[in-house]
Motif scaffolding. Structure first.
Motif, PDB file in Angstrom:
ATOM      1  N   ILE A   1       0.848  -1.200   0.000  1.00 37.10           N
ATOM      2  CA  ILE A   1       0.000   0.000   0.000  1.00 37.10           C
ATOM      3  C   ILE A   1       0.879   1.244   0.000  1.00 37.10           C
ATOM      4  N   PRO A   2       1.059   1.903  -1.173  1.00 39.57           N
ATOM      5  CA  PRO A   2       1.788   3.163  -1.165  1.00 39.57           C
ATOM      6  C   PRO A   2       0.926   4.228  -0.486  1.00 39.57           C
ATOM      7  N   ALA A   3       1.453   4.790   0.588  1.00 32.73           N
ATOM      8  CA  ALA A   3       0.671   5.751   1.381  1.00 32.73           C
ATOM      9  C   ALA A   3       1.537   6.949   1.749  1.00 32.73           C
ATOM     10  N   ALA A   4       2.513   7.232   0.881  1.00 35.99           N
ATOM     11  CA  ALA A   4       3.492   8.265   1.228  1.00 35.99           C
ATOM     12  C   ALA A   4       3.208   9.613   0.570  1.00 35.99           C
ATOM     13  N   GLY A   5       2.054   9.722  -0.115  1.00 36.68           N
ATOM     14  CA  GLY A   5       1.735  10.992  -0.787  1.00 36.68           C
ATOM     15  C   GLY A   5       1.284  12.059   0.196  1.00 36.68           C
ATOM     16  N   ARG A   6       1.494  13.324  -0.182  1.00 34.69           N
ATOM     17  CA  ARG A   6       1.091  14.420   0.715  1.00 34.69           C
ATOM     18  C   ARG A   6      -0.394  14.760   0.559  1.00 34.69           C
TER      19      ARG A   6
ATOM     20  N   VAL B   1      -1.944  16.928  -1.644  1.00 39.68           N
ATOM     21  CA  VAL B   1      -2.151  18.383  -1.703  1.00 39.68           C
ATOM     22  C   VAL B   1      -3.513  18.761  -2.277  1.00 39.68           C
ATOM     23  N   ARG B   2      -4.079  17.911  -3.175  1.00 41.54           N
ATOM     24  CA  ARG B   2      -5.366  18.271  -3.788  1.00 41.54           C
ATOM     25  C   ARG B   2      -6.523  18.197  -2.790  1.00 41.54           C
ATOM     26  N   LEU B   3      -6.278  17.550  -1.639  1.00 42.77           N
ATOM     27  CA  LEU B   3      -7.326  17.502  -0.603  1.00 42.77           C
ATOM     28  C   LEU B   3      -7.323  18.765   0.239  1.00 42.77           C
TER      29      LEU B   3
ATOM     30  N   GLY C   1       8.648   5.502   2.525  1.00 41.05           N
ATOM     31  CA  GLY C   1       8.456   5.672   1.094  1.00 41.05           C
ATOM     32  C   GLY C   1       9.435   6.642   0.472  1.00 41.05           C
ATOM     33  N   GLY C   2       9.139   7.047  -0.759  1.00 46.32           N
ATOM     34  CA  GLY C   2      10.048   7.907  -1.509  1.00 46.32           C
ATOM     35  C   GLY C   2       9.367   9.136  -2.064  1.00 46.32           C
ATOM     36  N   GLU C   3      10.048   9.747  -3.037  1.00 48.15           N
ATOM     37  CA  GLU C   3       9.612  11.017  -3.624  1.00 48.15           C
ATOM     38  C   GLU C   3       8.393  10.861  -4.524  1.00 48.15           C
ATOM     39  N   SER C   4       8.270   9.715  -5.164  1.00 53.79           N
ATOM     40  CA  SER C   4       7.170   9.494  -6.109  1.00 53.79           C
ATOM     41  C   SER C   4       6.459   8.199  -5.746  1.00 53.79           C
ATOM     42  N   ARG C   5       5.257   8.030  -6.305  1.00 56.54           N
ATOM     43  CA  ARG C   5       4.524   6.786  -6.064  1.00 56.54           C
ATOM     44  C   ARG C   5       5.360   5.596  -6.529  1.00 56.54           C
ATOM     45  N   GLN C   6       5.982   5.748  -7.710  1.00 57.88           N
ATOM     46  CA  GLN C   6       6.779   4.647  -8.267  1.00 57.88           C
ATOM     47  C   GLN C   6       7.900   4.236  -7.309  1.00 57.88           C
ATOM     48  N   GLU C   7       8.573   5.235  -6.767  1.00 56.14           N
ATOM     49  CA  GLU C   7       9.667   4.931  -5.831  1.00 56.14           C
ATOM     50  C   GLU C   7       9.114   4.297  -4.554  1.00 56.14           C
ATOM     51  N   SER C   8       7.983   4.789  -4.099  1.00 57.65           N
ATOM     52  CA  SER C   8       7.388   4.220  -2.881  1.00 57.65           C
ATOM     53  C   SER C   8       7.028   2.757  -3.092  1.00 57.65           C
ATOM     54  N   VAL C   9       6.449   2.441  -4.263  1.00 58.54           N
ATOM     55  CA  VAL C   9       6.096   1.039  -4.531  1.00 58.54           C
ATOM     56  C   VAL C   9       7.364   0.188  -4.565  1.00 58.54           C
TER      57      VAL C   9
ATOM     58  N   HIS D   1      -1.979  -1.406  -3.916  1.00 62.04           N
ATOM     59  CA  HIS D   1      -3.257  -0.745  -3.642  1.00 62.04           C
ATOM     60  C   HIS D   1      -3.042   0.642  -3.057  1.00 62.04           C
ATOM     61  N   ASP D   2      -3.648   1.648  -3.689  1.00 63.88           N
ATOM     62  CA  ASP D   2      -3.530   3.008  -3.170  1.00 63.88           C
ATOM     63  C   ASP D   2      -4.254   3.159  -1.841  1.00 63.88           C
ATOM     64  N   ALA D   3      -3.541   3.745  -0.866  1.00 69.50           N
ATOM     65  CA  ALA D   3      -4.204   4.078   0.404  1.00 69.50           C
ATOM     66  C   ALA D   3      -5.397   4.989   0.140  1.00 69.50           C
ATOM     67  N   ALA D   4      -5.328   5.701  -0.975  1.00 69.19           N
ATOM     68  CA  ALA D   4      -6.384   6.655  -1.308  1.00 69.19           C
ATOM     69  C   ALA D   4      -7.646   5.982  -1.853  1.00 69.19           C
ATOM     70  N   ARG D   5      -7.660   4.643  -1.899  1.00 68.96           N
ATOM     71  CA  ARG D   5      -8.881   3.918  -2.296  1.00 68.96           C
ATOM     72  C   ARG D   5      -9.296   3.033  -1.125  1.00 68.96           C
TER      73      ARG D   5
ATOM     74  N   PHE E   1     -13.417   3.981  -5.652  1.00 66.76           N
ATOM     75  CA  PHE E   1     -12.982   5.296  -6.175  1.00 66.76           C
ATOM     76  C   PHE E   1     -11.839   5.866  -5.323  1.00 66.76           C
ATOM     77  N   LYS E   2     -11.079   6.758  -5.950  1.00 63.24           N
ATOM     78  CA  LYS E   2      -9.934   7.367  -5.252  1.00 63.24           C
ATOM     79  C   LYS E   2     -10.366   8.650  -4.549  1.00 63.24           C
ATOM     80  N   VAL E   3     -10.006   8.761  -3.274  1.00 61.58           N
ATOM     81  CA  VAL E   3     -10.291   9.977  -2.514  1.00 61.58           C
ATOM     82  C   VAL E   3      -9.196  10.987  -2.838  1.00 61.58           C
TER      83      VAL E   3
HETATM   84  O1  C5P Z   1      -1.009  11.232  -5.955  1.00 65.20           O
HETATM   85  P1  C5P Z   1      -1.853  10.031  -6.223  1.00 65.20           P
HETATM   86  O2  C5P Z   1      -3.268  10.223  -5.773  1.00 65.20           O
HETATM   87  O3  C5P Z   1      -1.747   9.452  -7.594  1.00 65.20           O
HETATM   88  O4  C5P Z   1      -1.256   8.917  -5.231  1.00 65.20           O
HETATM   89  C1  C5P Z   1      -1.646   7.573  -5.329  1.00 65.20           C
HETATM   90  C2  C5P Z   1      -1.095   6.809  -4.138  1.00 65.20           C
HETATM   91  O5  C5P Z   1       0.337   6.843  -4.160  1.00 65.20           O
HETATM   92  C3  C5P Z   1      -1.535   7.395  -2.787  1.00 65.20           C
HETATM   93  O6  C5P Z   1      -1.965   6.322  -1.955  1.00 65.20           O
HETATM   94  C4  C5P Z   1      -0.283   8.062  -2.277  1.00 65.20           C
HETATM   95  O7  C5P Z   1      -0.176   8.068  -0.864  1.00 65.20           O
HETATM   96  C5  C5P Z   1       0.839   7.227  -2.882  1.00 65.20           C
HETATM   97  N1  C5P Z   1       2.108   7.944  -3.020  1.00 65.20           N
HETATM   98  C6  C5P Z   1       3.261   7.430  -2.395  1.00 65.20           C
HETATM   99  N2  C5P Z   1       4.466   8.103  -2.466  1.00 65.20           N
HETATM  100  C7  C5P Z   1       4.551   9.271  -3.117  1.00 65.20           C
HETATM  101  C8  C5P Z   1       3.401   9.809  -3.781  1.00 65.20           C
HETATM  102  C9  C5P Z   1       2.184   9.108  -3.723  1.00 65.20           C
HETATM  103  O8  C5P Z   1       3.190   6.379  -1.758  1.00 65.20           O
HETATM  104  N3  C5P Z   1       5.710   9.911  -3.104  1.00 65.20           N
END
Ligand code: C5P
Length: 248
Positions: free
Chosen positions: A14-19, A21-23, A88-96, A113-117, A224-226
């Motif tokens: 579960i990549p959950a490292a995003g900030r 910002v759109r929320l 996690g990392g800087e991008s979703r790809q790196e986090s995965v 699986h996105d934490a955002a779903r 759906f994605k939150v």
């Molecule tokens: O930004 P987006 O909505 O596409 O993010 C999809 C998922 O990737 C989210 O669950 C977010 O937490 C994760 N993510 C991450 N590391 C990042 C950016 C996004 O794990 N650096």
């Protein structure tokens, strides 16, 4: 035909490292509450609800690994479910990729699986796993589109943008997660494309980029994605409906 050569266990990353910002301003998106419970907790439960999933790897915001661990320590999961938290990392790809690095050898099938779903139903999770175990190397749950989609030449924010094309809507699908993979296929894609131009917004896209085949199975409207504030309202309405239905 099922692939009996796959190592037996299934893990969900579960990549959950995003900030998020759109929320709007506030805590990292995965830690924001839905009906009083952090989104990430809902997402972990959604993965652990599948009998086939025996490991959940949560990829936490790099500076917030400790609070995420604390949050999940008290979570009651089925006995079969092991839980790991990695930074996690800087991008979703790196986090995965960092999540994949934490997988033990006996994992043959990987869900991402996105934490955002947070509200994906277990039947959708199981359908994705089933398709991988039946021999598909990459599986994506997806839904037909309600809106017609235009391709544009992106312009300055707020300025009119010229339309370039209108793809045939009947051939388009909006993709969701969990996306499921034969582990070697996904690990290989992340290995080869690490540092390549253009970050992938979904893992299946990386497999496609390398010429691998990806199949779509039916997604679910509750997966759906939150992303925006209105999505929080919708997610809480879904939870309220589930609670009401459970009461009967
Ligand atoms: O930004 P987006 O909505 O596409 O993010 C999809 C998922 O990737 C989210 O669950 C977010 O937490 C994760 N993510 C991450 N590391 C990042 C950016 C996004 O794990 N650096």
């Amino acid at each position: 035909m099922s692939d009996e050569s796959l190592p037996p266990r299934t893990a969900a990353v579960i990549p959950a490292a995003g900030r998020g910002v759109r929320l709007g301003p506030g805590a990292p998106k995965a830690l924001r509450a839905l009906s009083g419970t952090p989104m990430l907790v809902h997402a972990v439960r959604a993965m652990a609800a599948s009998n086939a999933v025996s490991l959940v790897v949560v990829v936490a915001p790099p500076g917030d690994t400790a609070p995420v661990r604390n949050l999940l320590t008290d979570l009651v999961l089925p006995d079969r479910t092991e839980l790991l938290v990695v930074p996690g990392g800087e991008s979703r790809q790196e986090s995965v990729r960092l999540g994949l690095d934490a997988l033990p050898d006996d994992i043959g099938t990987v869900l991402v699986h996105d934490a955002a779903r947070p509200l994906v139903p277990v039947d959708t999770v199981d359908a994705v796993i089933e398709a991988v175990r039946a021999g598909a190397t990459a599986v994506v749950p997806a839904l037909p589109l309600a809106d017609t989609v235009k391709e544009v030449e992106p312009g300055e924010k707020g300025e009119p943008e010229p339309v370039v094309a209108t793809p045939d809507r009947a051939r388009l699908r909006a993709v969701q997660t969990p996306q499921g993979f034969e582990r070697a296929t996904l690990v290989n894609a992340h290995h080869i494309l690490a540092g390549a131009d253009g970050e992938a917004t979904d893992c299946a896209g990386m497999v496609e980029r390398l010429g691998g085949s990806v199949v779509v199975v039916p997604g679910h409207e509750e997966a759906f994605k939150v992303t925006r504030p209105l999505d929080l309202v919708l997610a809480e309405a879904v939870l309220a409906r589930r609670r009401a239905n459970d009461g009967f």
